[in-house]
Scaffold this motif. Structure first.
Motif, PDB file in Angstrom:
ATOM      1  N   ILE A  62       0.864  -1.178   0.000  1.00  0.00           N
ATOM      2  CA  ILE A  62       0.000   0.000   0.000  1.00  0.00           C
ATOM      3  C   ILE A  62       0.897   1.223   0.000  1.00  0.00           C
ATOM      4  CG2 ILE A  62      -1.813   1.247   1.235  1.00  0.00           C
ATOM      5  CD1 ILE A  62      -2.384  -1.555   2.605  1.00  0.00           C
ATOM      6  N   ASN A  63       0.746   2.062  -1.025  1.00  0.00           N
ATOM      7  CA  ASN A  63       1.505   3.306  -1.140  1.00  0.00           C
ATOM      8  C   ASN A  63       0.557   4.463  -0.880  1.00  0.00           C
ATOM      9  OD1 ASN A  63       4.211   2.392  -2.345  1.00  0.00           O
ATOM     10  ND2 ASN A  63       2.717   1.408  -3.678  1.00  0.00           N
ATOM     11  N   SER A  64       0.822   5.223   0.170  1.00  0.00           N
ATOM     12  CA  SER A  64      -0.037   6.347   0.526  1.00  0.00           C
ATOM     13  C   SER A  64       0.647   7.652   0.127  1.00  0.00           C
ATOM     14  CB  SER A  64      -0.325   6.331   2.028  1.00  0.00           C
ATOM     15  OG  SER A  64      -1.135   7.420   2.385  1.00  0.00           O
ATOM     16  N   PHE A  65       0.129   8.274  -0.934  1.00  0.00           N
ATOM     17  CA  PHE A  65       0.614   9.560  -1.420  1.00  0.00           C
ATOM     18  C   PHE A  65      -0.352  10.652  -0.954  1.00  0.00           C
ATOM     19  CE2 PHE A  65       1.848   6.332  -4.528  1.00  0.00           C
ATOM     20  CZ  PHE A  65       3.207   6.546  -4.636  1.00  0.00           C
ATOM     21  N   ALA A  66      -0.006  11.906  -1.137  1.00  0.00           N
ATOM     22  CA  ALA A  66      -0.888  13.011  -0.754  1.00  0.00           C
ATOM     23  C   ALA A  66      -2.183  12.992  -1.571  1.00  0.00           C
ATOM     24  CB  ALA A  66      -0.178  14.350  -0.928  1.00  0.00           C
ATOM     25  N   GLU A  67      -2.100  12.610  -2.858  1.00  0.00           N
ATOM     26  CA  GLU A  67      -3.251  12.709  -3.745  1.00  0.00           C
ATOM     27  C   GLU A  67      -4.005  11.405  -3.963  1.00  0.00           C
ATOM     28  OE1 GLU A  67       0.329  11.621  -6.037  1.00  0.00           O
ATOM     29  OE2 GLU A  67      -0.055  13.220  -4.638  1.00  0.00           O
ATOM     30  N   CYS A  68      -3.422  10.255  -3.550  1.00  0.00           N
ATOM     31  CA  CYS A  68      -4.094   8.973  -3.748  1.00  0.00           C
ATOM     32  C   CYS A  68      -3.406   7.889  -2.926  1.00  0.00           C
ATOM     33  CB  CYS A  68      -4.101   8.572  -5.229  1.00  0.00           C
ATOM     34  SG  CYS A  68      -2.475   8.161  -5.891  1.00  0.00           S
ATOM     35  N   VAL A  69      -4.045   6.727  -2.888  1.00  0.00           N
ATOM     36  CA  VAL A  69      -3.480   5.540  -2.253  1.00  0.00           C
ATOM     37  C   VAL A  69      -3.541   4.429  -3.293  1.00  0.00           C
ATOM     38  CG1 VAL A  69      -3.822   3.795  -0.458  1.00  0.00           C
ATOM     39  CG2 VAL A  69      -4.155   6.212   0.074  1.00  0.00           C
ATOM     40  N   THR A  70      -2.426   3.712  -3.465  1.00  0.00           N
ATOM     41  CA  THR A  70      -2.426   2.587  -4.395  1.00  0.00           C
ATOM     42  C   THR A  70      -2.224   1.289  -3.619  1.00  0.00           C
ATOM     43  OG1 THR A  70      -0.045   2.701  -4.848  1.00  0.00           O
ATOM     44  CG2 THR A  70      -1.501   3.983  -6.291  1.00  0.00           C
ATOM     45  N   LEU A  71      -2.875   0.230  -4.085  1.00  0.00           N
ATOM     46  CA  LEU A  71      -2.703  -1.120  -3.537  1.00  0.00           C
ATOM     47  C   LEU A  71      -2.163  -1.979  -4.665  1.00  0.00           C
ATOM     48  CD1 LEU A  71      -5.519   0.143  -2.253  1.00  0.00           C
ATOM     49  CD2 LEU A  71      -5.401  -1.995  -1.033  1.00  0.00           C
ATOM     50  N   GLU A  72      -1.075  -2.700  -4.402  1.00  0.00           N
ATOM     51  CA  GLU A  72      -0.456  -3.540  -5.419  1.00  0.00           C
ATOM     52  C   GLU A  72      -0.285  -4.957  -4.879  1.00  0.00           C
ATOM     53  OE1 GLU A  72       3.243  -1.612  -6.216  1.00  0.00           O
ATOM     54  OE2 GLU A  72       2.317   0.030  -7.297  1.00  0.00           O
ATOM     55  N   GLN A  73      -0.539  -5.943  -5.751  1.00  0.00           N
ATOM     56  CA  GLN A  73      -0.356  -7.344  -5.380  1.00  0.00           C
ATOM     57  C   GLN A  73       0.029  -8.133  -6.633  1.00  0.00           C
ATOM     58  OE1 GLN A  73      -3.817  -9.656  -4.080  1.00  0.00           O
ATOM     59  NE2 GLN A  73      -2.566 -10.493  -2.432  1.00  0.00           N
ATOM     60  N   PHE A  74       1.034  -8.987  -6.491  1.00  0.00           N
ATOM     61  CA  PHE A  74       1.464  -9.848  -7.593  1.00  0.00           C
ATOM     62  C   PHE A  74       0.407 -10.908  -7.832  1.00  0.00           C
ATOM     63  CE2 PHE A  74       3.686 -13.672  -9.119  1.00  0.00           C
ATOM     64  CZ  PHE A  74       4.202 -13.160 -10.307  1.00  0.00           C
ATOM     65  N   ASP A  75       0.044 -11.102  -9.108  1.00  0.00           N
ATOM     66  CA  ASP A  75      -0.917 -12.133  -9.499  1.00  0.00           C
ATOM     67  C   ASP A  75      -0.144 -13.275 -10.159  1.00  0.00           C
ATOM     68  OD1 ASP A  75      -2.872 -13.765 -10.594  1.00  0.00           O
ATOM     69  OD2 ASP A  75      -4.046 -12.111 -11.421  1.00  0.00           O
ATOM     70  N   PRO A  76       0.018 -14.413  -9.466  1.00  0.00           N
ATOM     71  CA  PRO A  76       0.809 -15.507 -10.038  1.00  0.00           C
ATOM     72  C   PRO A  76       0.185 -16.116 -11.293  1.00  0.00           C
ATOM     73  CG  PRO A  76      -0.216 -16.183  -7.976  1.00  0.00           C
ATOM     74  CD  PRO A  76      -0.488 -14.721  -8.140  1.00  0.00           C
ATOM     75  N   ARG A  77      -1.110 -15.950 -11.497  1.00  0.00           N
ATOM     76  CA  ARG A  77      -1.757 -16.507 -12.689  1.00  0.00           C
ATOM     77  C   ARG A  77      -1.318 -15.769 -13.945  1.00  0.00           C
ATOM     78  NH1 ARG A  77      -7.651 -15.675 -10.811  1.00  0.00           N
ATOM     79  NH2 ARG A  77      -6.526 -13.869 -10.049  1.00  0.00           N
ATOM     80  N   THR A  78      -1.200 -14.427 -13.845  1.00  0.00           N
ATOM     81  CA  THR A  78      -0.801 -13.615 -14.999  1.00  0.00           C
ATOM     82  C   THR A  78       0.667 -13.204 -14.925  1.00  0.00           C
ATOM     83  OG1 THR A  78      -1.449 -11.549 -13.918  1.00  0.00           O
ATOM     84  CG2 THR A  78      -3.134 -12.685 -15.233  1.00  0.00           C
ATOM     85  N   GLU A  79       1.291 -13.447 -13.775  1.00  0.00           N
ATOM     86  CA  GLU A  79       2.671 -13.032 -13.510  1.00  0.00           C
ATOM     87  C   GLU A  79       2.846 -11.526 -13.690  1.00  0.00           C
ATOM     88  OE1 GLU A  79       5.557 -15.485 -15.444  1.00  0.00           O
ATOM     89  OE2 GLU A  79       4.781 -17.305 -14.515  1.00  0.00           O
ATOM     90  N   GLN A  80       1.833 -10.764 -13.259  1.00  0.00           N
ATOM     91  CA  GLN A  80       1.867  -9.309 -13.322  1.00  0.00           C
ATOM     92  C   GLN A  80       1.434  -8.731 -11.984  1.00  0.00           C
ATOM     93  OE1 GLN A  80      -0.714  -8.165 -16.531  1.00  0.00           O
ATOM     94  NE2 GLN A  80       0.853  -8.527 -18.080  1.00  0.00           N
ATOM     95  N   ILE A  81       1.855  -7.508 -11.727  1.00  0.00           N
ATOM     96  CA  ILE A  81       1.400  -6.780 -10.549  1.00  0.00           C
ATOM     97  C   ILE A  81       0.037  -6.162 -10.870  1.00  0.00           C
ATOM     98  CG2 ILE A  81       1.846  -4.800  -9.035  1.00  0.00           C
ATOM     99  CD1 ILE A  81       3.867  -6.901  -8.505  1.00  0.00           C
ATOM    100  N   GLN A  82      -0.942  -6.423 -10.029  1.00  0.00           N
ATOM    101  CA  GLN A  82      -2.257  -5.803 -10.162  1.00  0.00           C
ATOM    102  C   GLN A  82      -2.280  -4.559  -9.275  1.00  0.00           C
ATOM    103  OE1 GLN A  82      -4.521  -6.981 -12.385  1.00  0.00           O
ATOM    104  NE2 GLN A  82      -2.944  -8.487 -12.882  1.00  0.00           N
ATOM    105  N   LYS A  83      -2.808  -3.455  -9.787  1.00  0.00           N
ATOM    106  CA  LYS A  83      -2.769  -2.185  -9.052  1.00  0.00           C
ATOM    107  C   LYS A  83      -4.154  -1.556  -9.011  1.00  0.00           C
ATOM    108  CE  LYS A  83      -0.129   2.124  -9.038  1.00  0.00           C
ATOM    109  NZ  LYS A  83       0.953   2.843  -9.750  1.00  0.00           N
ATOM    110  N   ILE A  84      -4.536  -1.074  -7.836  1.00  0.00           N
ATOM    111  CA  ILE A  84      -5.796  -0.352  -7.631  1.00  0.00           C
ATOM    112  C   ILE A  84      -5.438   1.010  -7.057  1.00  0.00           C
ATOM    113  CG2 ILE A  84      -7.953  -0.272  -6.312  1.00  0.00           C
ATOM    114  CD1 ILE A  84      -7.879  -3.338  -6.279  1.00  0.00           C
ATOM    115  N   THR A  85      -6.064   2.074  -7.576  1.00  0.00           N
ATOM    116  CA  THR A  85      -5.831   3.426  -7.083  1.00  0.00           C
ATOM    117  C   THR A  85      -7.112   3.953  -6.443  1.00  0.00           C
ATOM    118  OG1 THR A  85      -4.221   3.836  -8.834  1.00  0.00           O
ATOM    119  CG2 THR A  85      -5.116   5.767  -7.708  1.00  0.00           C
ATOM    120  N   LEU A  86      -7.000   4.445  -5.203  1.00  0.00           N
ATOM    121  CA  LEU A  86      -8.141   5.008  -4.470  1.00  0.00           C
ATOM    122  C   LEU A  86      -7.888   6.494  -4.208  1.00  0.00           C
ATOM    123  CD1 LEU A  86      -8.543   2.247  -1.730  1.00  0.00           C
ATOM    124  CD2 LEU A  86      -9.833   2.456  -3.847  1.00  0.00           C
TER     125      LEU A  86
END
Length: 82
Positions: A29-53
């Motif tokens: 979880i990255n907490s910036f002044a303007e947003c918060v992002t959540l990142e998690q590695f997805d082993p099925r796609t071998e990519q990082i999934q990212k959500i911005t709040l």
């Protein structure tokens, strides 16, 4: 288990799953002044999934954790000027 690091432009929280197997990937979880992002590695796609709040979405999520089922809207009250 979790860790907290304060960097120049963000606070970084890493959540490590210590529950029973199968374990989930770490959540960063990255907490910036303007947003918060959540990142998690997805082993099925071998990519990082990212959500911005937005800050408002984070506020609503925090409130929702303590409320029963339903639909809610938070109204900000104007501050009393001195």
């Amino acid at each position: 288990m979790f860790s907290i690091e304060h960097e120049f432009d963000a606070t970084v929280i890493t959540l490590v799953d210590e529950g029973a197997a199968p374990l989930q990937e770490d959540v960063v979880i990255n907490s910036f002044a303007e947003c918060v992002t959540l990142e998690q590695f997805d082993p099925r796609t071998e990519q990082i999934q990212k959500i911005t709040l937005s800050p408002e979405q984070v506020r609503d999520l925090a409130a929702a954790l303590d409320l029963p089922e339903g639909v809610y809207q938070i109204h900000e009250r104007p501050s009393q000027g001195a």
